[in-house]
Design an enzyme around this catalytic site. Structure first.
Site, PDB file in Angstrom:
ATOM      1  CG  ASP A  46       4.026  12.517   4.927  1.00 62.46           C
ATOM      2  OD1 ASP A  46       4.000  12.155   6.120  1.00 62.46           O
ATOM      3  OD2 ASP A  46       4.839  13.337   4.477  1.00 62.46           O
ATOM      4  CB  CYS A  78      31.717  26.939  28.900  1.00 61.15           C
ATOM      5  SG  CYS A  78      29.948  27.197  28.738  1.00 61.15           S
ATOM      6  CB  CYS A 115      30.142  23.558  30.268  1.00 61.35           C
ATOM      7  SG  CYS A 115      30.095  24.720  31.630  1.00 61.35           S
ATOM      8  CD  GLU A 127      -2.482  -1.117   2.769  1.00 63.86           C
ATOM      9  OE1 GLU A 127      -2.465  -0.117   3.505  1.00 63.86           O
ATOM     10  OE2 GLU A 127      -2.952  -2.203   3.110  1.00 63.86           O
ATOM     11  CE1 TYR A 141      -3.427   2.543   9.079  1.00 60.72           C
ATOM     12  CE2 TYR A 141      -3.242   4.405   7.575  1.00 60.72           C
ATOM     13  CZ  TYR A 141      -3.070   3.852   8.825  1.00 60.72           C
ATOM     14  OH  TYR A 141      -2.544   4.613   9.823  1.00 60.72           O
ATOM     15  CB  CYS A 190      29.811  29.890  32.220  1.00 57.96           C
ATOM     16  SG  CYS A 190      30.499  28.233  32.247  1.00 57.96           S
ATOM     17  CE  LYS A 199       5.154   5.054   6.962  1.00 62.44           C
ATOM     18  NZ  LYS A 199       5.001   6.433   7.342  1.00 62.44           N
ATOM     19  CB  CYS A 224      27.124  26.663  32.986  1.00 66.53           C
ATOM     20  SG  CYS A 224      26.940  27.105  31.262  1.00 66.53           S
ATOM     21  CE  LYS A 238       9.618   7.248   6.418  1.00 64.48           C
ATOM     22  NZ  LYS A 238       9.474   7.618   7.761  1.00 64.48           N
TER      23      LYS A 238
HETATM   24  S1  IVH Z   1      -0.563   0.337   8.722  1.00 67.58           S
HETATM   25  C1  IVH Z   1       0.059  -1.588  12.882  1.00 67.58           C
HETATM   26  N1  IVH Z   1      -0.850   1.427   6.343  1.00 67.58           N
HETATM   27  O1  IVH Z   1       2.431   5.161   8.901  1.00 67.58           O
HETATM   28  C2  IVH Z   1       0.257  -0.945  11.575  1.00 67.58           C
HETATM   29  N2  IVH Z   1       0.053   2.755   8.084  1.00 67.58           N
HETATM   30  O2  IVH Z   1       4.961   4.542  10.353  1.00 67.58           O
HETATM   31  C3  IVH Z   1      -0.591   0.241  11.377  1.00 67.58           C
HETATM   32  N3  IVH Z   1       0.557   5.058   7.452  1.00 67.58           N
HETATM   33  O3  IVH Z   1       1.231   5.139  12.197  1.00 67.58           O
HETATM   34  C4  IVH Z   1      -0.176   1.064  10.261  1.00 67.58           C
HETATM   35  N4  IVH Z   1      -0.125   4.902   5.369  1.00 67.58           N
HETATM   36  O4  IVH Z   1       0.058   6.642  10.485  1.00 67.58           O
HETATM   37  C5  IVH Z   1      -0.437   1.604   7.613  1.00 67.58           C
HETATM   38  N5  IVH Z   1      -1.209   2.279   4.222  1.00 67.58           N
HETATM   39  C6  IVH Z   1      -0.804   2.458   5.480  1.00 67.58           C
HETATM   40  C7  IVH Z   1      -0.301   3.693   5.945  1.00 67.58           C
HETATM   41  C8  IVH Z   1       0.131   3.800   7.266  1.00 67.58           C
HETATM   42  C9  IVH Z   1       0.385   5.704   6.299  1.00 67.58           C
HETATM   43  C10 IVH Z   1       1.144   5.650   8.676  1.00 67.58           C
HETATM   44  C11 IVH Z   1       0.379   5.383   9.944  1.00 67.58           C
HETATM   45  C12 IVH Z   1       1.354   4.718  10.874  1.00 67.58           C
HETATM   46  C13 IVH Z   1       2.660   5.117  10.283  1.00 67.58           C
HETATM   47  C14 IVH Z   1       3.714   4.094  10.639  1.00 67.58           C
END
Ligand code: IVH
Length: 668
Positions: free
Chosen positions: A117, A404, A422, A113, A222, A407, A115, A427, A310
């Site tokens: 933001d 420092c 220090c 999926e 999700y 001081c 992720k 200080c 990431k």
């Molecule tokens: S699953 C127990 N799916 O990423 C697992 N998280 O770094 C629950 N997030 O806290 C998370 N897109 O806020 C999941 N497709 C996705 C997501 C997602 C964004 C965020 C979520 C989570 C954070 C984890």
């Protein structure tokens, strides 16, 4: 139109508006022009104005509540909201895959999926109606932001089935809305949001739901936290089920039979990422089979069945103008790079920590160099390295001073530390930083008393130690820059309220070496009063399971200081609470209750107790309450309409109790 005609028409309109709203906001596929929707909505508003008794809580007209909140109340998550472990490259993902395979064999698939933001939220529906929405908070306790979530059009106020469930997802602000919002803010001379995530977070934290409503937020759901009366076997099935209920999920998900396909998916989205109308910061990879997920389980922080890949951080080049030195609360002197302002990952960066002298030498960073900057974890700016081939010869190597910068006392290197410190306890920089720490969120949490105000108070000689904070008065505060009557009154109230904090906040705030917030809690729980703690020997401290030699030593050393005795006397005099107020630690085995040392799951609707009350009571009887039924569950408490958890308990032969039986046990 008479009342009965109006009633019929209002119902018709609601049904149509819910349908069109779903098509528009959830499916992104409207079947009627916007004007028609608006016209129908207007008609409903008028009927409801004429006959207010016809207004239903789930009417499309009822998204924006009229009242401004005083603050958000806390919500305890029945199933903790965990975070995800991160992976940054192919090796991390292959490693994850290997571990999964080791645990569950080869017969499984992944779901990939995007992720999103944004901000994690939890939505609670009871009998199909949206009843509560909350932030993730620390994963255990979040904030009740129901009124703001109701303003998000893609969150249905009513599901297509009368089901009771808790769902998780991410609230975000689309890129376009973010740009528009910032444009308007700029015109108004208001501070700009750094990125869509901050803008979304800021919007959800508004106490006036009208502001949130105007912010154009959206959601993707999700995961299911809890569901009653529905058995699901895979994650992708759960997502399809969410669609079926009228909830908004992200359509770009893909089932991948192996890690190879996962890698392909990642490569594809690495390319396609800029074409999306919202920001993503990675890809989430989840094991699809729920039975496997359960087998893999979770660590305290994150599930073992999922990982977040990431995307690599954006890197930019800028010039290092000079290196500033700052003295922290513990006396450590840290060099900070002052940079020619540059935009990276959504914000303008002008400073970045350089950590210590060794690191500067290792990376051969010189003043005047062109340097590569990125944000670690996409938040904290760091200097990756310097571009030696762009030097002109005027660049200067950096050397840490011997004294420092605040001081002037001599700096020392303790034991094997890289950092220079220090060690002058007087200080001013250390004292000021200590004060800032004392009032910070995880310590005394005094709102309105941030770095700026503390610095002003310190420089005006109004506070010299933490006790002085509690004798501040209106006359002193009103003279400070940017302080009006209202802020002074608020601040004095906040200071007064903080006197009632439970002991662990104060202990953490005092900044005893090696005592973080977790250790502070353990100490407070164990000793209950600061006087007891003050008298504790190193041996007694070390007898506590979580406390090691180093911490025991620092605690004893700290409380041996005559200045500390004086400080405690002063705090007492000012009426600051010095006792622990949280739940008591009891050796669970010593509690005489059938719940002692046992794992309990609550399910269904309870009549007499709230979920939180039941949980607290069971915990006070030495039990542990968890969210899902497994072989290690000892009891299931089933209220009315208990669903899949009850079934599972019966299958596994776990004793089931009614609420009445629970209460009887608790009263024994
Ligand atoms: S699953 C127990 N799916 O990423 C697992 N998280 O770094 C629950 N997030 O806290 C998370 N897109 O806020 C999941 N497709 C996705 C997501 C997602 C964004 C965020 C979520 C989570 C954070 C984890």
């Amino acid at each position: 139109m008479n009342l009965s005609e109006a009633k019929i028409r209002a119902e018709q309109l609601r049904e149509l508006l819910i349908k069109y709203g779903h098509e528009y906001y959830v499916l992104d596929n409207p079947s009627v022009p916007d004007a028609e929707y608006d016209q129908l909505l207007q008609e409903l508003v008028m009927i409801e104005e004429q006959y207010p008794e016809l207004v239903t809580p789930n009417s499309p007209t009822q998204r924006v509540g009229g009242e401004v909140l005083e603050g958000f109340s806390k919500v305890e998550h029945t199933v903790p909201m965990l975070s995800l472990a991160n992976g940054f490259n192919e090796a991390d993902l292959r490693d994850f895959d290997r571990k999964v395979r080791q645990a569950v064999g080869d017969d499984f698939s992944y779901v990939c999926e995007l992720k999103i933001d944004g901000l994690a939220v939890s939505l609670r529906y009871e009998n199909g109606l949206f009843v509560q929405g909350s932030t993730r908070g620390d994963g255990v306790v979040g904030e009740d932001i129901t009124v703001n979530l109701r303003t998000i059009r893609s969150i249905p106020l009513q599901l297509t089935e009368p089901i009771t469930m808790e769902i998780r997802g991410e609230v975000f602000m689309p890129k376009k809305s973010f740009e528009k919002l910032n444009q308007i803010r700029e015109q108004k001379g208001e501070e700009l949001f750094a990125n869509p995530r901050n803008a979304a977070a800021g919007s959800l934290r508004q106490l006036d739901p009208k502001i949130a409503a105007a912010r154009n937020l959206d959601v993707f759901l999700y995961a299911i936290g809890e569901v009653e009366g529905k058995t699901l076997t895979t994650h992708s099935e759960s997502l399809d089920f969410l669609d079926q209920l009228g909830l908004k999920t992200n359509k770009e998900r893909r089932v991948c039979p192996s890690i190879e396909e996962v890698l392909t998916y990642i490569a594809e989205w690495n390319e396609k990422r800029p074409t999306l109308s919202y920001e993503i910061d990675g890809i989430v990879i989840k094991v699809n089979q729920l039975a496997h997920q359960q087998k893999l389980g979770a660590t305290v922080k994150s599930p073992r069945w999922a990982i977040a890949y990431k995307f690599p951080a954006e890197e930019v080049v800028t010039k290092l103008l000079h290196i500033e030195l700052s003295v922290g609360r513990t006396g450590v002197v840290t060099p900070t790079a002052i940079l020619e302002p540059v935009r990276v990952a959504g914000t303008t960066v002008q400073r970045a920590s350089l950590h210590n002298e060794d690191l500067i030498k290792e990376k051969d960073i010189r003043i005047g160099d062109y340097v590569v900057i990125r944000k670690a974890g996409d938040i904290i700016p760091e200097v990756v390295g310097s571009l030696a081939d762009r030097r002109t010869g005027v660049e200067e190597p950096f050397r840490m001073p011997e004294h420092c910068p605040e001081c002037a006392s001599e700096l020392v290197r303790l034991d094997e530390e890289v950092a220079l410190r220090c060690i002058n306890p007087k200080c001013p920089a250390q004292i000021r930083e200590g004060l800032i720490h004392f009032v910070s969120r995880n310590a005394m949490n005094i709102e309105g008393l941030g770095e700026r105000v503390i610095t002003q108070l310190f420089e005006a000689d109004l506070i010299k130690d933490v006790a002085d904070i509690f004798q501040l008065n209106r006359e002193q505060l009103i003279k400070l820059e940017r302080m009006g009557e209202k802020s002074v009154a608020n601040l004095l109230n906040a200071i007064e309220a903080s006197k009632q904090n439970s002991l662990e906040r104060l202990l953490f705030g005092l900044g005893i070496r090696n005592v973080g917030s977790k250790a502070a809690k353990i100490l407070a729980q164990h000793f209950e009063t600061i006087d007891n703690l003050q008298m504790a020997s190193e041996e007694e401290l070390q007898n506590i399971h979580e406390i090691g030699e180093k911490m025991a030593k620092s605690v004893v050393t700290y409380f041996e200081q005559p200045e500390v005795h004086e400080l405690i006397l002063e705090l007492k005099e000012y009426g600051v609470n010095l006792t622990y107020k949280g739940p008591k630690v009891q050796d669970s085995a010593s509690i005489d209750s059938i719940f002692s040392g046992k794992t309990v799951v609550l399910t269904g609707k309870l009549e007499t107790l709230t979920r939180n009350e039941a949980k607290e009571k069971i915990e006070n009887h030495g039990g542990k309450v968890t969210g899902s039924v497994s072989k290690s569950t000892d009891f299931v408490i089933a209220g009315t309409d208990a669903g899949s958890k009850l079934k599972k308990a019966e299958q596994l032969g776990i004793p089931v109790m009614s609420e009445t039986e629970l209460i009887a046990e608790l009263n024994k």
